[in-house]
Design a protein around this motif. Structure first.
Motif, mmCIF file in Angstrom:
data_model
loop_
_atom_site.group_PDB
_atom_site.id
_atom_site.type_symbol
_atom_site.label_atom_id
_atom_site.label_comp_id
_atom_site.label_asym_id
_atom_site.label_seq_id
_atom_site.Cartn_x
_atom_site.Cartn_y
_atom_site.Cartn_z
ATOM 1 N N ILE A 182 75.343 -39.710 35.335
ATOM 2 C CA ILE A 182 76.788 -40.118 36.121
ATOM 3 C C ILE A 182 76.445 -41.207 36.992
ATOM 4 O O ILE A 182 75.488 -41.211 37.828
ATOM 5 C CB ILE A 182 77.239 -38.744 36.761
ATOM 6 N N VAL A 183 77.295 -41.836 37.279
ATOM 7 C CA VAL A 183 77.213 -42.932 38.378
ATOM 8 C C VAL A 183 78.157 -42.792 39.262
ATOM 9 O O VAL A 183 79.495 -42.745 39.151
ATOM 10 C CB VAL A 183 77.243 -44.367 37.852
ATOM 11 N N PHE A 184 77.835 -42.445 40.696
ATOM 12 C CA PHE A 184 78.783 -42.376 41.787
ATOM 13 C C PHE A 184 79.135 -43.473 42.424
ATOM 14 O O PHE A 184 78.117 -44.135 42.934
ATOM 15 C CB PHE A 184 78.357 -41.157 42.658
ATOM 16 N N ILE A 185 80.340 -44.031 42.487
ATOM 17 C CA ILE A 185 80.728 -45.226 43.313
ATOM 18 C C ILE A 185 81.366 -44.758 44.739
ATOM 19 O O ILE A 185 82.464 -44.237 44.577
ATOM 20 C CB ILE A 185 81.545 -46.153 42.640
ATOM 21 N N THR A 186 80.669 -45.236 45.668
ATOM 22 C CA THR A 186 81.653 -44.890 47.147
ATOM 23 C C THR A 186 82.347 -45.871 47.663
ATOM 24 O O THR A 186 83.005 -45.661 48.583
ATOM 25 C CB THR A 186 80.607 -44.063 47.995
ATOM 26 N N ASP A 187 82.312 -47.076 46.985
ATOM 27 C CA ASP A 187 82.789 -48.175 47.634
ATOM 28 C C ASP A 187 83.873 -49.045 46.898
ATOM 29 O O ASP A 187 84.130 -50.055 47.005
ATOM 30 C CB ASP A 187 81.892 -49.241 48.237
ATOM 31 N N PHE A 188 84.716 -48.055 46.023
ATOM 32 C CA PHE A 188 85.529 -48.702 45.112
ATOM 33 C C PHE A 188 86.728 -49.165 46.065
ATOM 34 O O PHE A 188 87.210 -48.558 46.903
ATOM 35 C CB PHE A 188 86.160 -47.561 44.362
ATOM 36 N N SER A 189 87.128 -50.431 45.688
ATOM 37 C CA SER A 189 88.352 -50.973 46.298
ATOM 38 C C SER A 189 88.983 -52.245 45.648
ATOM 39 O O SER A 189 88.392 -52.747 44.619
ATOM 40 C CB SER A 189 87.943 -51.818 47.844
ATOM 41 N N HIS A 190 90.553 -52.368 45.679
ATOM 42 C CA HIS A 190 91.136 -53.340 44.729
ATOM 43 C C HIS A 190 90.730 -54.696 45.020
ATOM 44 O O HIS A 190 91.034 -55.421 44.193
ATOM 45 C CB HIS A 190 92.589 -52.930 44.964
ATOM 46 N N SER A 191 90.225 -54.927 46.405
ATOM 47 C CA SER A 191 90.128 -56.366 46.821
ATOM 48 C C SER A 191 88.753 -56.830 46.325
ATOM 49 O O SER A 191 88.747 -58.103 46.133
ATOM 50 C CB SER A 191 90.127 -56.420 48.503
ATOM 51 N N LYS A 192 87.690 -55.943 46.206
ATOM 52 C CA LYS A 192 86.457 -56.594 45.824
ATOM 53 C C LYS A 192 85.735 -55.807 44.843
ATOM 54 O O LYS A 192 85.967 -54.425 45.019
ATOM 55 C CB LYS A 192 85.558 -57.050 46.798
ATOM 56 N N PRO A 193 84.985 -56.266 44.068
ATOM 57 C CA PRO A 193 83.962 -55.241 43.080
ATOM 58 C C PRO A 193 83.328 -54.409 43.772
ATOM 59 O O PRO A 193 82.629 -54.854 45.085
ATOM 60 C CB PRO A 193 83.563 -55.982 41.867
ATOM 61 N N PRO A 194 82.696 -53.261 43.523
ATOM 62 C CA PRO A 194 81.758 -52.356 44.157
ATOM 63 C C PRO A 194 80.524 -53.264 44.331
ATOM 64 O O PRO A 194 79.981 -53.717 43.313
ATOM 65 C CB PRO A 194 81.418 -51.098 43.298
ATOM 66 N N GLY A 195 79.858 -53.031 45.541
ATOM 67 C CA GLY A 195 78.760 -53.622 45.976
ATOM 68 C C GLY A 195 77.464 -53.409 45.113
ATOM 69 O O GLY A 195 76.939 -54.183 44.585
ATOM 70 N N SER A 196 77.162 -52.235 45.195
ATOM 71 C CA SER A 196 75.807 -51.616 44.840
ATOM 72 C C SER A 196 76.223 -51.219 43.229
ATOM 73 O O SER A 196 77.233 -51.220 42.788
ATOM 74 C CB SER A 196 75.440 -50.599 45.638
ATOM 75 N N GLY A 197 75.159 -50.755 42.749
ATOM 76 C CA GLY A 197 75.227 -50.284 41.306
ATOM 77 C C GLY A 197 75.561 -48.859 41.290
ATOM 78 O O GLY A 197 75.221 -48.095 40.343
ATOM 79 N N GLY A 198 76.023 -48.268 42.621
ATOM 80 C CA GLY A 198 76.264 -46.775 42.525
ATOM 81 C C GLY A 198 74.914 -45.985 42.550
ATOM 82 O O GLY A 198 73.868 -46.369 42.331
ATOM 83 N N LYS A 199 75.384 -44.610 42.793
ATOM 84 C CA LYS A 199 74.177 -43.644 42.956
ATOM 85 C C LYS A 199 74.449 -42.847 41.523
ATOM 86 O O LYS A 199 75.031 -42.506 41.147
ATOM 87 C CB LYS A 199 74.467 -42.564 44.190
ATOM 88 N N LYS A 200 73.058 -43.046 40.992
ATOM 89 C CA LYS A 200 72.834 -42.423 39.608
ATOM 90 C C LYS A 200 72.401 -40.972 39.636
ATOM 91 O O LYS A 200 71.453 -40.862 40.365
ATOM 92 C CB LYS A 200 72.047 -43.491 38.672
ATOM 93 N N VAL A 201 72.759 -40.287 39.009
ATOM 94 C CA VAL A 201 72.234 -39.059 38.943
ATOM 95 C C VAL A 201 72.149 -38.606 37.418
ATOM 96 O O VAL A 201 73.120 -39.172 36.704
ATOM 97 C CB VAL A 201 72.856 -37.783 39.641
ATOM 98 N N TYR A 202 71.301 -38.170 37.003
ATOM 99 C CA TYR A 202 70.997 -37.680 35.749
ATOM 100 C C TYR A 202 71.329 -36.334 35.357
ATOM 101 O O TYR A 202 71.022 -35.248 36.170
ATOM 102 C CB TYR A 202 69.510 -38.108 35.021
ATOM 103 N N ILE A 203 71.862 -36.128 34.123
ATOM 104 C CA ILE A 203 72.051 -34.531 33.724
ATOM 105 C C ILE A 203 70.989 -34.258 32.812
ATOM 106 O O ILE A 203 70.844 -34.780 31.851
ATOM 107 C CB ILE A 203 73.253 -34.677 32.867
ATOM 108 N N ALA A 204 70.360 -33.042 33.273
ATOM 109 C CA ALA A 204 69.297 -32.315 32.329
ATOM 110 C C ALA A 204 70.335 -31.343 31.399
ATOM 111 O O ALA A 204 71.441 -30.921 31.924
ATOM 112 C CB ALA A 204 68.557 -31.314 33.128
ATOM 113 N N SER A 205 69.977 -31.333 30.163
ATOM 114 C CA SER A 205 70.891 -30.775 29.328
ATOM 115 C C SER A 205 70.817 -29.250 29.442
ATOM 116 O O SER A 205 69.902 -28.454 29.578
ATOM 117 C CB SER A 205 70.148 -30.878 27.779
ATOM 118 N N PRO A 206 72.200 -28.540 29.293
ATOM 119 C CA PRO A 206 72.215 -27.192 29.799
ATOM 120 C C PRO A 206 71.635 -26.486 28.936
ATOM 121 O O PRO A 206 71.669 -25.129 28.968
ATOM 122 C CB PRO A 206 73.695 -27.005 30.120
ATOM 123 N N HIS A 207 71.184 -26.797 27.878
ATOM 124 C CA HIS A 207 70.740 -26.206 26.405
ATOM 125 C C HIS A 207 69.609 -24.990 26.952
ATOM 126 O O HIS A 207 69.429 -24.243 26.092
ATOM 127 C CB HIS A 207 70.583 -26.800 25.369
#
Length: 1241
Positions: A182-207
């Motif tokens: 999952i990538v979390f973006i916290t600076d989403f706005s209509h005027s300009k694209p998100p600055g950073s690449g967002g905060k990445k978190v990985y999902i360990a498989s729940p199996h």
């Protein structure tokens, strides 16, 4: 007057069938109250209340993969009216934004040519209502202006993006589900694209999670333990390859009912995450024998989940309240909160899943959240409604679940003694709000009933079965049958049934199971009966079983027309019925033809063995019925004269005799045994044309015409008037003019001519020709082509069968499983929705003109001109064209009786009415405003009554009876309730923590919440080998020893301010909270732009007066032009009770109707003290509302509001009374209304 009016003009429409696999995700239920669904390259618009298709949009060339209705989260007025906008995306990367009412495209957007993975409209619509975010594969997100089609920005990410979800509480947050995590973006706005690449978190498989390998019949305690062991599934490091074999996360969504919570869906479990900790706080797991999930939809009004399972079953799971039920004794409050539990409260029936039939998607109504629509792959749409019914209290004990209670309120206000209400109006009028320990009493309040929920199937739409199809339109409309004509189209299908559609409404008229194998052809023998034939698969001798059935539509009676014949014989090639419906020719593949009498069902002649092989055959339109009639009439008249009768009687007998003979096809005629002479022509394999005459039971061979050298083997013949047309296997058309004895061959170069048909109607010489790769319309008078359709060039489907349905419309069956009724030009076009003939009245204000829709809303909201409410627009002085009046009245009539009775109930107060009407219109921003306004106006009114001393801005003390806003309103809830909720949340995080990081976060939260003892315990848990061991130990000492002595306070304050100045904001804020300087902490947080955090802290730590200051500053910030979230600011001010300020803001934003009604409600409840400022606002607001009402034609309303505006309304009142004497006044334009407004700031 004809009792049955006939609509001769049929609308162009599409009858749709089974879905394509790529259509799976293309369905959406909008705030506007309609469902949009992709079917191949078309989009169906379905009305869920009457379960019928009311529009089909056709413009995409590729399969539609996503559809999304635009949000209605803005104030509606003449300049921003109620409109139906839909975005649809296809597998070739094209996005089209539609105006659904007219069926026209606003704009088309194309970036790449791969299928769009996901798209959605932005929900925060203060800045712009037209923004659309789309995922263009593999890894781009692009923000588009959906009105103009311009690209605002584009951003690429490292991984492939599968889908995204907007945070429903914070427009700048966005989560992307990628192929790795999952990538979390916290600076989403209509005027300009998100600055950073967002905060990445990985999902360990729940199996690896124990939820999977626990024994099936574990004790509840064991299951509890197993679920508690589900450790972090979210890591910041990339997991090893073994851990993640496959990221099988099906879906990610924010929970709209609780801030900062998210759900992840796996086939066998739903994980609820708390995003502050990135920690699982709840698991809904399925036992090993259970049916896996496909999809889950979280609700906003209550913390509940609608889940769709692989067997098509929809289940509703509601989050269990944390208050202990009255019969439980709680030994240890700590043990109470283990995790979020979602109890199964209701489920609907499953469907029968086969290879071709499986559930695709479920959508729920976003306005009421109590009805769901399930889309099945065979084109069915099943509409389920959730109903609540009161139950006996014993039942809950047997199921082991804590009981659910109904709410006390209806539309935001406690019910009167004898007030009418609709218990099933929406999810939050069915289930009371979630209870929280410490705030709510566990026992039900008076007036609350224990309820049970169940799903009812309230509607079903079914599509066509799988192609191939054979089509035949019923005989054409004539002056004789106009009184009872119905435009019926018979569709023969591959499973042997015949579907009869009424093309006026496009609805299925009858489905008849006639044959046991694929239907090959249909011929009508009257307006209500037809013959159809089917042939089975040939055996090894090439012989088949032929079925020829006669079906009567009125009774559904069906019999084998050829009696016992039909087993083990050559296949029937075609059947042809003569023009007078007297005779039938049955042509076989390798066997001479048979001639039958349709009226008596007898075989007239079976041709001899040496009879030539027939390649094409057609009946002649000429016959001798007229001359026969004349002869018979003369004979009758002679008979009538001989009988001795009085003149009067005689004339009546004659006229009755004449009327008996009027109709050639009437049964009386048939029984008299008139058999007119009819002819047919056919060609043999050499192209020779034979002419045969049939009269009664005599068959005569006529002239033979030698073959035309330019033609190949003749495949079909059509004959109308003096024109005979032959088509051959090489694509040549030969036009014969029988009168002038001319023939003319035209090569079309389109290959085999499969079928040719003349259009109905006298003198109409248009001809429809079908080829293997399309169809053409020809004009046989001019001998030239009128229009053409070709696979691959202008359409992407193959044509299977054709027919005329009226003199200017054709009907085509195609291999994408659809049957299309098109204009003669054969351009597939959408039609205007308001020109449709809908069966049943549909409540749908969006279909009205913008002005009329606003009139309807004003009419429902306020009728102060009489004591009683009326549902008849003709009772009010409304100057408008009758046709618009009629449309508005139709809308009023289509409301359900429940809603009508509630609206006419004198006990329904203004706040309830505003809420109910905004629900009816699906008006998101209205609904939110009135929900919050109703709650706080009443709670401030309650606190004012005994001692009128609560200053503005302070939340009144909660009475035990008063309910609170549900937690889905987040920061708008009362402080006490919000505080308890946050405490419970931290407790839950504490139980679930699994690493030092989590423990640290919990301790920090506890310190901010003022729970110092618990925080110290957590700080002392730090192990000695941790690098923060020393620091945490000292912090624990500090927390325990803080006294309120002056020197230590000033030291700590100094340290805190230094920390903040040096970039350690969170640590500094914590220190300030320790010494009860939370107000300063909030100020620092706001200075550094942490507005949400400051508001949170103010609500959990500060006294009402202080927290009110912090929140007012926040509201000012939200109004600033760079933030531009005025609608949220208004809600924040409402929760503080700043009603005057809210009125001023609404007025300055030009929301005149909302302003006037809001002020009216405040005055009614006595929460707005009158002084000069207030009176000025009231005057201005009421005058502007009066002007608005005048501009939409409601004169009486305008007079009333102008008279209530005091001095300010004098001028307008004079104007209105002058105009009254002049008659109809012109409605002012927007500019006039603009200019006439005072500068109210």
């Amino acid at each position: 007057m004809i009792p049955y009016t006939v609509n001769i003009k049929l609308a162009a429409r599409t009858l749709t069938g089974t879905l394509n696999l790529q259509n799976k995700t293309a369905v959406d239920w909008g705030w506007q109250g309609l469902i949009a669904q992709g079917c191949h390259s078309s989009i169906l618009i379905i009305d869920p209340k009457t379960s019928q298709t009311i529009q089909v949009l056709e413009r995409h060339k590729a399969t539609v993969v996503k559809v999304k209705w635009s949000r209605e989260n803005y104030h509606h007025s003449l300049s921003s009216p109620y409109s139906l906008r839909l975005a649809s995306a296809d597998a070739a990367g094209k996005i089209i934004v539609w105006d659904v009412v007219s069926g026209m495209a606003h704009c088309e957007i194309q970036e790449h040519t791969k299928p769009i993975q996901d798209m959605d409209w932005l929900w925060a619509q203060d800045a712009s209502r037209d923004l659309l975010l789309a995922v263009h594969p593999p890894n781009y997100i692009v923000l588009w202006n959906g009105d103009t089609g311009t690209k605002l920005w584009k951003k690429s990410y490292a991984e492939n993006i599968l889908s995204f979800s907007f945070d429903p509480f914070e427009p700048s947050n966005l989560a992307l589900l990628t192929s790795e995590g999952i990538v979390f973006i916290t600076d989403f706005s209509h005027s300009k694209p998100p600055g950073s690449g967002g905060k990445k978190v990985y999902i360990a498989s729940p199996h690896s999670s124990p939820a999977h390998n626990k024994p099936a019949a574990a004790q509840p305690t064991g299951a509890k333990k197993a679920l508690n062991k589900v450790k972090v599934l979210i890591t910041n490091e990339k997991p090893t390859a073994e851990a993640v074999t496959l990221n099988d996360c099906l879906q990610l969504s924010y929970l709209p009912s609780k801030r900062n919570h998210m759900l992840l869906l796996y086939p066998r479990e739903i994980l609820i995450l708390d995003l502050e900790l990135s920690q699982t706080v709840g698991v809904v797991a399925i036992e090993r024998s259970g049916v896996p999930f496909i999809q889950v939809i979280p609700c906003a009004q209550r913390d509940a989940l609608y889940c769709l399972h692989e067997n098509g079953c929809i289940t509703l799971r509601v989050c269990r309240s944390t208050t202990p039920s009255p019969n439980e004794t709680v030994i240890d409050p700590e043990q109470n909160v283990q995790e979020l539990v979602y109890d199964l409260r209701s489920q609907c029936d499953a469907i029968r899943v086969t290879k071709t039939v499986r559930p695709y998607r479920v959508v729920i109504c976003p306005v009421n959240e109590n009805s769901a629509a399930l889309v099945v792959s065979d084109g069915r749409v099943m509409l389920w409604e959730l109903k609540a019914h009161a139950s006996k209290s014993s039942s809950s004990l047997s199921s082991g679940l804590p009981p659910l209670y109904s709410p006390v309120n209806f539309c935001g206000t406690p019910l009167h003694q004898n007030q009418k209400c609709i218990p099933d109006l929406s999810l939050n009028t069915m289930i009371g709000h979630s209870l929280i320990s410490g705030v709510d009493s566990p026992r039900p309040v008076a007036g609350q009933q224990e309820i049970h929920m169940k799903f009812l199937l309230t509607g079903l739409l079914s599509g066509l079965p799988l192609p191939p199809f054979s089509l035949r339109m019923c005989p054409p409309l004539t002056t004789k049958n106009i009184n009872h004509y119905q435009p019926l189209l018979a569709v023969g299908t591959s499973n042997g049934s015949v579907l009869v559609y009424n093309l006026t409404s496009g609805l299925l008229h009858k489905e008849l199971s006639v044959h046991s194998c694929e239907v090959r052809g249909i011929e009508w023998v009257s307006l209500t009966s037809f013959l159809s034939f089917a042939t089975s698969v040939p055996n090894n001798l090439g012989l088949v079983r032929n079925e020829l059935q006669h079906v009567d539509l009125r009774t559904g009676r069906c019999f084998a027309f050829r009696g016992e014949r039909g087993n083990d014989e050559p296949a029937i090639e075609m059947i042809k019925v003569s023009h007078l419906k007297q005779y039938l020719v049955v042509v076989f593949r390798d066997k001479p033809l048979e001639l039958w009498d349709v009226r008596t069902g007898t075989l007239l002649r079976e041709m001899a063995k040496n009879f030539p092989t027939v390649t094409a055959l057609e009946w002649s339109p000429s016959h001798n019925l007229k001359s026969l009639k004349k002869k018979q009439l003369a004979a009758r008249e002679a008979m009538a004269r001989q009988t001795t009768l009085a003149d009067a009687e005689q004339s009546s007998v004659e006229s009755s005799v004449i009327s008996l003979l009027q109709d050639a096809e009437s049964k009386s005629e048939m029984s008299q045994g008139i058999s007119a002479r009819e002819h047919f022509v056919f060609t043999d394999t050499d192209g020779q044309v034979y002419h045969i005459t049939v009269e009664g039971n005599t068959v005569k061979d006529g002239a033979r015409i030698p073959p035309d050298g330019s033609m190949g083997s003749i495949a079909c013949i059509a004959w109308k008037g003096d024109t005979l047309v032959l088509g051959d296997v090489d694509g040549n058309l030969n036009f014969w003019d029988l009168k002038a004895r001319l023939s003319r061959a035209v090569p079309t170069h389109r290959g085999w001519v499969k079928k040719i048909r003349f259009a109905p109607g006298k003198g109409n010489q248009k001809l429809l020709v079908m080829y293997t790769d399309g169809a053409e319309v020809w004009d046989t008078k001019e001998v030239q082509m009128v229009s053409s359709i070709r696979v691959g060039r202008n359409v992407n489907y193959r044509i299977l069968d054709i027919d005329w349905c009226t003199s200017d419309k054709v009907v085509l069956a195609s291999d994408d499983g659809c049957v299309r009724v098109l204009e003669m030009a054969m351009k597939s076009a959408s039609y205007r929705m308001d020109e449709q003939d809908l069966t049943g009245e549909v409540w749908f204000p969006y279909l009205l003109l913008p002005r009329a829709a606003l009139t309807l809303k004003a009419f429902l909201l306020l009728q102060p001109w009489s004591d009683t409410f009326t549902m008849d627009i003709t009772h009010v002085d409304y100057k408008e064209k009758d046709e618009i009046k009629g449309l508005i009245q139709e809308q009023l009539n289509s409301l359900s009786n429940d809603i009508k009775s509630v609206l006419q109930d004198p006990n329904l107060n203004l706040l309830q009415r505003c809420l109910l009407v905004s629900r009816l219109f699906g008006d998101e921003s209205d609904l939110q405003f009135w929900t919050v306004a109703a709650h706080y106006i009443q709670s401030f009114a309650q606190s004012c009554q005994p001692n009128r001393s609560v200053p503005e801005g302070q939340t009144p003390a909660e009475g035990p009876q008063s309910s609170h806003l549900d937690i889905c309103h987040d920061i708008l809830c009362e402080n006490s309730f919000f505080q308890r909720f946050q405490l419970e949340r931290v407790r839950l995080q504490e139980v679930k923590r699994s690493s030092y990081e989590h423990t640290k976060k919990c301790a920090d939260q506890l310190l901010l919440l003022g729970q110092t003892d618990r925080a110290v315990q957590l700080l002392l848990e730090t192990s000695a080998d941790n690098s923060s061991y020393y620091c945490d130990s000292l912090k624990a000492c500090l927390v325990t020893t803080i006294t309120s002595s002056g020197p230590s306070q000033s030291t700590i304050k100094l340290v805190a301010t230094n920390m903040i100045a040096n970039g350690k904001l969170a640590e500094g804020v914590q220190l300030l909270c320790l010494i009860d300087k939370a107000a300063d902490a909030c100020r620092y947080l706001q200075t550094y732009g942490e507005w949400n955090r400051a508001a949170w802290l103010a609500k959990v730590r500060l006294s009402p007066a202080e927290s009110s200051d912090v929140l007012k500053r926040w509201a000012e910030h939200l109004c600033s032009p760079q933030v531009n979230q005025k609608s949220k600011a208004i809600l924040v001010l409402l929760s503080l009770g700043c009603f005057h300020k809210v009125g001023e803001m609404l007025h300055s934003m030009r929301y005149f109707d909302r302003t006037a009604l809001f002020i009216e409600a405040c005055l009614k409840y006595g929460v707005m003290k009158t002084n000069d400022d207030v009176n000025k606002l009231i005057g201005a607001a009421f005058v502007d509302y009066a002007k608005l009402l005048r501009s939409i034609g409601l004169k009486q309303g305008a007079v009333l509001w102008a008279s209530r505006a005091g001095e300010a309304g004098k001028e307008l009142l004079d104007e209105l009374s002058q105009k009254e004497s002049m008659g109809l006044e012109p409605s002012p334009s927007e500019e006039e209304v603009d200019n006439s407004l005072g500068n109210v700031e």
